[in-house]
Design a protein around this motif. Structure first.
Motif, PDB file in Angstrom:
ATOM      1  N   UNK A   1     -30.264  16.683   5.162  1.00  0.00           N
ATOM      2  CA  UNK A   1     -30.143  18.177   4.636  1.00  0.00           C
ATOM      3  C   UNK A   1     -29.726  18.907   6.563  1.00  0.00           C
ATOM      4  N   UNK A   2     -29.340  18.203   7.090  1.00  0.00           N
ATOM      5  CA  UNK A   2     -29.049  18.646   8.609  1.00  0.00           C
ATOM      6  C   UNK A   2     -27.424  18.302   8.444  1.00  0.00           C
ATOM      7  N   UNK A   3     -26.490  18.088   7.939  1.00  0.00           N
ATOM      8  CA  UNK A   3     -25.402  18.057   7.518  1.00  0.00           C
ATOM      9  C   UNK A   3     -24.190  18.078   7.508  1.00  0.00           C
ATOM     10  N   UNK A   4     -23.364  18.548   8.313  1.00  0.00           N
ATOM     11  CA  UNK A   4     -22.745  19.987   7.804  1.00  0.00           C
ATOM     12  C   UNK A   4     -21.818  19.855   7.137  1.00  0.00           C
ATOM     13  N   UNK A   5     -22.190  20.762   5.950  1.00  0.00           N
ATOM     14  CA  UNK A   5     -21.501  21.153   5.034  1.00  0.00           C
ATOM     15  C   UNK A   5     -19.991  20.702   4.560  1.00  0.00           C
ATOM     16  N   UNK A   6     -19.595  20.171   5.360  1.00  0.00           N
ATOM     17  CA  UNK A   6     -18.188  19.135   4.834  1.00  0.00           C
ATOM     18  C   UNK A   6     -18.313  18.024   4.580  1.00  0.00           C
ATOM     19  N   UNK A   7     -18.855  17.264   5.720  1.00  0.00           N
ATOM     20  CA  UNK A   7     -20.100  16.221   5.068  1.00  0.00           C
ATOM     21  C   UNK A   7     -20.396  16.187   4.182  1.00  0.00           C
TER      22      UNK A   7
ATOM     23  N   UNK B   1     -17.734  15.965   0.958  1.00  0.00           N
ATOM     24  CA  UNK B   1     -17.438  14.288   1.444  1.00  0.00           C
ATOM     25  C   UNK B   1     -18.050  13.511   0.464  1.00  0.00           C
ATOM     26  N   UNK B   2     -19.629  13.727   0.828  1.00  0.00           N
ATOM     27  CA  UNK B   2     -20.439  12.348   0.196  1.00  0.00           C
ATOM     28  C   UNK B   2     -20.349  12.922  -1.666  1.00  0.00           C
ATOM     29  N   UNK B   3     -20.749  13.840  -1.869  1.00  0.00           N
ATOM     30  CA  UNK B   3     -20.337  14.413  -3.126  1.00  0.00           C
ATOM     31  C   UNK B   3     -19.022  13.860  -3.668  1.00  0.00           C
ATOM     32  N   UNK B   4     -17.492  13.970  -2.911  1.00  0.00           N
ATOM     33  CA  UNK B   4     -16.781  14.191  -3.522  1.00  0.00           C
ATOM     34  C   UNK B   4     -16.823  12.821  -3.510  1.00  0.00           C
ATOM     35  N   UNK B   5     -16.999  11.753  -2.694  1.00  0.00           N
ATOM     36  CA  UNK B   5     -16.953  10.374  -2.856  1.00  0.00           C
ATOM     37  C   UNK B   5     -17.257   9.293  -3.984  1.00  0.00           C
TER      38      UNK B   5
ATOM     39  N   UNK C   1     -27.311  27.432   2.631  1.00  0.00           N
ATOM     40  CA  UNK C   1     -27.144  26.345   2.674  1.00  0.00           C
ATOM     41  C   UNK C   1     -27.516  24.964   1.414  1.00  0.00           C
ATOM     42  N   UNK C   2     -29.164  25.383   1.204  1.00  0.00           N
ATOM     43  CA  UNK C   2     -29.665  24.283   1.153  1.00  0.00           C
ATOM     44  C   UNK C   2     -28.896  24.553  -0.544  1.00  0.00           C
ATOM     45  N   UNK C   3     -28.684  26.203  -1.101  1.00  0.00           N
ATOM     46  CA  UNK C   3     -28.344  26.469  -2.639  1.00  0.00           C
ATOM     47  C   UNK C   3     -26.789  25.635  -2.632  1.00  0.00           C
ATOM     48  N   UNK C   4     -25.607  25.853  -1.359  1.00  0.00           N
ATOM     49  CA  UNK C   4     -24.652  25.807  -1.651  1.00  0.00           C
ATOM     50  C   UNK C   4     -24.603  23.898  -1.943  1.00  0.00           C
ATOM     51  N   UNK C   5     -25.639  23.631  -0.840  1.00  0.00           N
ATOM     52  CA  UNK C   5     -25.666  21.432  -1.362  1.00  0.00           C
ATOM     53  C   UNK C   5     -25.747  21.205  -2.949  1.00  0.00           C
ATOM     54  N   UNK C   6     -26.608  21.770  -3.174  1.00  0.00           N
ATOM     55  CA  UNK C   6     -27.524  21.897  -4.621  1.00  0.00           C
ATOM     56  C   UNK C   6     -26.371  21.912  -5.747  1.00  0.00           C
ATOM     57  N   UNK C   7     -25.216  23.282  -5.317  1.00  0.00           N
ATOM     58  CA  UNK C   7     -24.350  24.022  -6.017  1.00  0.00           C
ATOM     59  C   UNK C   7     -23.083  22.857  -6.285  1.00  0.00           C
ATOM     60  N   UNK C   8     -23.175  22.541  -5.129  1.00  0.00           N
ATOM     61  CA  UNK C   8     -22.209  21.036  -4.881  1.00  0.00           C
ATOM     62  C   UNK C   8     -22.360  20.112  -5.318  1.00  0.00           C
TER      63      UNK C   8
ATOM     64  N   UNK D   1     -19.240  27.541 -14.120  1.00  0.00           N
ATOM     65  CA  UNK D   1     -18.795  28.114 -13.601  1.00  0.00           C
ATOM     66  C   UNK D   1     -20.219  29.009 -12.500  1.00  0.00           C
ATOM     67  N   UNK D   2     -21.045  28.864 -13.320  1.00  0.00           N
ATOM     68  CA  UNK D   2     -22.257  29.361 -12.225  1.00  0.00           C
ATOM     69  C   UNK D   2     -22.194  28.439 -10.995  1.00  0.00           C
ATOM     70  N   UNK D   3     -22.629  27.597 -10.885  1.00  0.00           N
ATOM     71  CA  UNK D   3     -22.876  27.126  -9.480  1.00  0.00           C
ATOM     72  C   UNK D   3     -21.549  27.470  -9.026  1.00  0.00           C
TER      73      UNK D   3
END
Lengths: 626, 349, 205
Positions: free
Chosen positions: A188-194, A197-201, A278-285, A321-323
């Motif tokens: 939870x300290x990783x940049x959003x781009x990381x 990419x983590x989820x994309x991978x 940030x945390x919602x962004x991670x969760x939404x992704x 559409x929600x996330x």
């Protein structure tokens, strides 16, 4: 302890052919992906020229179907994904404070298989016909009965080889992000781009094997007379659609999630504000990634799956559409109260927001199955996916390239040219694709070589073509920018935008071979910004200065990919190349190719790569106390 | 730096496009935005609901974006570090819950419509059954209740429910009459599909193939012609009447040997290719050569001219079609057959 | 980095995890197996969709011989057990036992393959060839892919055996053994699914 093995270092072309350095591999992906983007762009322009007026005969109907197939296939697999891999390679190890990815050798292999797969696919233009069954290659059209020439074979084998590269890349970045973060960098300290990419991978890991099976089945049908999709052999053509789209839908999230990550970085940096929510962004992704596997049949609403399936997939699709909406609002509110600077990178990022939202809402419209019965396979869909892929992904890539160019090359791209690039491309884009929504609703199907006069399609098609030319101009301006920048001195500082928040901006531009002289200690989210706000000039090191162990370069990935390339030809032309004695020539060539690849793999297993060390006296500047 | 002028530059193209929205309803016989039958109307209703909700979202996002980029742009010399905001729970809940509500508003009618439009009329005695078989690059229409086979033009009684069953003789195609209903794919072998529609207003509606099926995918047009019941009954009777061969024996011989091996007229000939009975009355030849005495575009011409052009060189009209290079005709035979076919009309209206 | 993890010249317990490279390889391989699971999952789905399309060929229940399949299963499952013993020996740092158990694993794997090749040869003579029907194409692709994985594993483990005997058990060779063991377990699990979905379910008329 010292090591006495010889340090193998190459220079010039050999350096690039043998490199396992993620930074150089990133540049290779950029060059190759950029090249294929131009090829795909040229194909697009030819398509638009053919369509600028009704009953045009600029290209023949056969050629047109080849153009649309190659445009889609090239742009998605050989341009968009490699450009994303370029940024992933250039940035991720730096953002997490690592010295390279988990598997540098495999990283190189991933690039070369992509490259040779892409070359194989495009050779089809010169050898009797490119694939012409659409990038979706539906059967029975893509079977040997209705596509007798080798076009679809090139599609199958080219993508199979290129796909291996992508899968390898996915595994590599997952392992890298899990195992190689700097001390103090929790998830939870990783940049959003990381995170993106983590989820994309993870999506790559779970989506590409489905494509592998589909391509194998189609290859077996075409080359070995199997019956997977052949109705007269008991095969099922709808099965292909399922397999393709179980891959195909996660694929579009593979394309867009990294762009989301880039937007988060760029907007945050140029607003001087941390990312809102940030945390919602991670969760939404994560939610988008997960839901992405649940919705594939919305590409098949008209196939006849029945009302229950159509209803379920409609609802599931709408849910995404929600996330996605959560992310849009989080970006807007990151800018709210900030101090926004409109660099070229930020123009693309801000331009992304309304454009992608337009594409997203047409996506929700498409999700309603009964309405989709009208939209499907019409220009409405073409408009939708170009809005999200070009208006989303490509804008994101342009933003990321402008943003990270100094870190990759040590030079900042010219801002004036950058702004011109943005405006021409942005206006051209909307001109090209906005009208296409209406064309579709007015009855123009997609993938048609020409259209009749008097149907009301003429003016909008003309506008669309002019817009495409404008996009071409924008692309050329970017190219000129990149080329002219290469003549400037490499004098960008560590933190050229002066507002860098993440670890990549703590090291020189371009990054030194070993990335970090000392692995940094991460004390919070936006690790560098935190240090800045606490009055420090740089990061606190997490280790003393010492010799740095580096992986050895290797020519094996290059040869492994050539082996697969040769095997591809062998399989394809087995039915044409006759026999040498009792042996089928094509299969013999295929076996030779595969043996080259397997032989290289065996060599890699047997010869241990101990790497080499960069000694302390070879490192730049002095470093700090751990 | 963003200023008013650049803002206007952004808005102007958008506004221009919005004007197009109002103007572009499209042709009555072709546009999904101009529905002429209950199925297309139901689908258009769903579209309007969706676009209304989505326009609301777009307007809010656009407004917020424009506000933010103007209000919070960095002024010259401003080096302040803004307040770093982690998030706002209330806001985040709002923009999660409201979209969910909007989706429910869209989702309920969607599911209702999915089931409504999946009704199966294949056993309904009041419905007209039509079996649609798609080919590269033409459409075959069979009416099992009447024992009729025709091609390219589907004549239907106005107002009656038409129960369609689609299948394909070769690759996947898709059966689409935008003004009347959304599309349904035609699959090969056992994956038959069903749909229904009706056309309360008489007229000719344009049909398109909507699945890439080869080089002439874009030229695989067909027509649906809605006529009053009496006319429909007359058509059913007329198309089943015996058809005479050409009066000229040379033309008849050529026609029989070179055309009827594949095509059928009346009770003569083969079933595998478009049935030519009544071809002189159809709206077009080959789906795209529109029959008119007042040709305006290069794909239009008189019935005779279109037939002549098609038979002389089908490959030039529809690349990749199966009639190309299948036969050899002398100029006399070509003229004679074209004349004969142009006179093969059906009186029913 | 890699060869520095000797403590007093002795190998650490769990030598495969003693280096970052080793840990990366193990994690990377777990991820790879995740992808392989999707691959075989898709192959299974294809098989299930097409298994009734027998056309002129022999149907499954007439074709398959459970005794033969049971023997093959016994061989493969036992080889998985012996690979567990091998990893045991790895953790006991006993190179000789490790090599011994790997050799037994390979031999059992070869026996499995021989049975499977005989089985396919027999089917072809019964009129169940690759191109016969959709059922046959999907059968041979699914079971054949598994067999190809077994064959690859045999070659791979043989190469590791050679490396162990030449270089000994080190923090470099240990992860190779561990990862190959994971691979071998995976193809064993896949076989359990094949045995159930293809052969057992195929026998149900």
């Amino acid at each position: 302890m010292s090591h006495t093995h010889t340090v193998k270092r190459y220079s010039g072309l050999m350096d690039w052919l043998t490199t396992v350095d993620h930074k150089k591999i990133g540049i290779l992906y950029l060059l190759a992906g950029g090249f294929f983007f131009l090829v795909g762009g040229l194909e697009a322009l030819l398509i638009r020229v053919q369509l600028w007026k009704p009953l045009n005969d600029f290209v023949g109907a056969d050629t047109y179907n080849e153009l649309i197939t190659m445009h889609g296939t090239t742009m998605i697999f050989l341009a968009a994904m490699p450009l994303l891999f370029a940024l992933m390679n250039a940035v991720i190890p730096l953002q997490i404070g690592a010295r390279d990815v988990a598997f540098p050798f495999l990283n190189s292999l991933g690039f070369w298989t992509f490259f040779f797969g892409g070359v194989l696919l495009n050779i089809s233009w010169f050898t009797g016909g490119a694939p012409d069954a659409g990038w979706t290659s539906y059967v029975p059209l893509a079977g040997t009965t209705y596509s007798a020439n080798h076009g679809v074979d090139y599609y199958v084998l080219g993508l199979q080889i290129a796909g291996i590269g992508t899968l390898i890349g996915g595994i590599n970045f997952l392992a890298t992000i899990i195992n190689m973060r700097a001390p103090g960098m929790t998830f939870m300290r990783m940049p959003m781009f990381t995170w993106a990419i983590f989820i994309t991978s993870a999506l790559i890991l779970f989506a590409f094997p489905a494509l592998t099976v589909g391509l194998v089945a189609l290859m077996f049908d075409r080359i070995f007379s199997a019956n997977f999709f052949n109705p007269s052999g008991g095969g099922n053509m709808v099965l292909w659609e399922h397999i393709f789209w179980i891959f195909g839908h996660p694929e579009v999230y593979i394309l867009i999630l990294p762009a989301f990550g880039i937007i988060s970085e760029v907007i945050s940096t140029f607003s001087r504000k941390r990312l809102f929510g940030y945390s919602s962004m991670v969760f939404a992704t994560m939610l988008i990634g997960f839901l992405g596997f649940m919705v594939w049949a919305h590409h098949m609403f008209t196939t006849g799956l029945g009302p229950i399936a159509n209803a379920l997939f409609s609802i599931a699709t709408m849910l995404i559409a929600v996330p996605t909406g959560i992310k849009i609002f989080n970006w807007i509110f990151t800018m709210w109260g900030g101090s926004i600077k409109f660099t070229s990178a930020n123009l693309f990022a801000v331009g992304f927001i309304p454009t992608f939202v337009m594409g997203g809402v047409t996506g929700v419209m498409l999700a309603a199955a009964p309405a989709d019965f009208q939209y499907h396979d019409s220009y409405f869909v073409v408009a939708h996916f170009h809005y999200v892929i070009v208006g989303g992904l490509v804008f994101g890539i342009f933003a990321g390239l402008h943003y990270w160019w100094p870190k990759m090359f040590g030079r900042i791209l010219n801002e004036t040219l950058g702004k011109w690039t943005f405006w021409t491309f942005f206006i051209g884009f909307h001109m090209t694709f906005f009208v296409q929504h209406f064309l579709g609703l007015m009855g123009m199907p997609r993938r048609i070589w020409t259209y009749l006069d008097g149907l009301g399609f003429n003016e909008m098609n003309l506008i669309s073509t002019i817009g495409a030319v404008l996009m071409g101009v924008g692309t050329i301006l970017f190219l000129l920018n990149a080329i002219s920048a290469s003549f400037k001195p490499k004098n960008a500082g560590n933190d050229p935008w002066e507002d860098g928040r993440t670890l990549e901006w703590t090291i020189p531009s371009p990054a030194p071979e070993y990335n970090f002289k000392q692995t940094p200690l991460v004390r919070g989210y936006d690790a560098f910004w935190k240090e800045k706000m606490d009055g420090h000039k740089g990061m606190t090191p997490a280790e003393p200065i010492g010799p740095i162990h580096m992986p050895s370069p290797s020519i094996l990935p290059f040869f492994m990919s050539i082996g697969l390339f040769i095997a591809g030809f062998g399989f394809m032309y087995a039915r044409n190349w006759g026999h040498i004695g009792p042996l089928n020539t094509g299969y013999t060539v295929a076996v030779i190719g595969l043996l080259i690849t397997l032989g290289c793999m065996a060599l890699r297993s047997i010869k241990d790569d101990h790497g080499f060390h960069i000694e302390v006296h070879e490192l730049d500047d002095k470093g700090g106390k751990a | 730096m963003m200023n008013r002028w650049q803002l206007g530059k952004r808005l102007a193209p958008l506004m221009a496009m919005m004007m197009l929205v109002l103007a572009a309803c499209g042709r009555e016989d072709l546009s999904a935005l101009n529905p002429q039958g209950p199925v297309a109307e139901e689908q258009f209703g769903l579209m309007k609901l969706a676009i209304t909700i989505m326009s609301l979202v777009v307007i809010i996002v656009f407004a917020l974006t424009f506000y933010v980029i103007i209000r919070y742009r960095r002024r010259k010399g401003d080096n302040k570090v803004p307040k770093q905001v982690e998030g706002n729970h209330k806001l985040e809940i709002i923009w999660t819950v409201i979209p969910i509500i909007l989706l429910v508003i869209l989702g309920v009618p969607t599911v209702q419509s999915v089931f409504n439009l999946s009704k199966d009329y294949s056993n309904d005695p009041d419905a007209v059954q039509v079996i649609v078989t798609s080919h590269q690059y033409w459409w075959e229409f069979e009416y099992p209740q009447y024992g009729i086979k025709t091609a390219q033009e589907m004549i239907i009684p106005a107002g009656k429910t038409i129960s369609i069953s689609t299948k394909s003789a070769d690759v996947k195609h898709s059966f689409w009459i935008p003004a009347l209903a959304g599309k349904i794919d035609s699959n090969a072998a056992s994956n038959e599909n069903k749909m229904y529609f009706s056309a309360p207003k008489t007229g000719v509606y344009l049909g398109k193939c909507a699945e890439l099926c080869g080089p002439s995918h874009g030229l695989m047009d067909f027509k649906v012609k809605s006529v009053d019941s009496a006319s429909f009954d007359r058509w059913v009777a007329a198309i089943q009447e015996p058809v005479a061969l050409p009066s000229d024996p040379a033309v008849a011989a050529a026609f029989e040997s070179k055309c009827l091996s594949c095509h059928a007229v009346g009770d003569k000939g083969g079933p595998a290719f478009p049935n030519l009975t009544g071809i002189g009355s159809r709206a077009s030849v080959g789906g795209i050569l529109v029959n008119t005495d007042d040709p305006e575009y290069s794909n239009e011409g008189s019935v005779y001219d279109n037939l002549y052009r098609w038979i002389k060189d089908p490959e030039a009209v529809k690349p990749g079609n199966l009639m190309s290079d299948a036969y050899d005709l002398t100029e006399q035979e070509l003229q004679g057959i074209s004349q004969y076919l142009s006179e093969l009309t059906l009186e029913y209206e | 980095m890699s060869a520095h993890s000797h403590v007093d010249g002795h190998l650490p317990h769990e030598p495969e995890k003693a280096t970052l490279e080793g840990r990366n390889k193990i994690l990377g391989f777990w991820l790879f197996l995740g992808g392989e699971t999707v691959l075989f999952g898709t192959l299974f789905s294809v098989y299930l969709a097409l298994r009734d399309q027998v056309l002129d060929g022999k149907p499954a229940h007439e074709l398959f011989s459970l005794p033969l399949t049971a023997l093959a299963t016994l061989l493969l499952l036992t080889s998985s057990l012996t690979s567990v013993f091998a990893v045991h020996a790895l953790h006991k740092l006993d190179n000789k036992a490790l090599i011994k158990w790997l050799v037994v694993t390979v031999l059992l794997g070869i026996a499995f393959l021989i049975l499977e090749i005989y089985e396919f040869y027999h089917y072809v003579h019964e009129g169940h060839g690759f191109t016969t029907s959709a059922f046959s194409s999907s059968f041979y692709t699914l079971v054949g892919f598994h067999g190809a994985h077994v064959a690859f594993g045999i070659v791979w483990i043989s190469m590791i055996i050679r490396q162990l005997s030449k270089k000994g058990l080190t923090v470099v060779t240990a992860p190779k053994v561990y990862v190959a063991g994971m691979y071998w377990h995976f193809i064993d699990v896949v076989w359990v699914f094949i045995f159930t979905v293809v052969y057992l379910m195929g026998k149900v008329v």
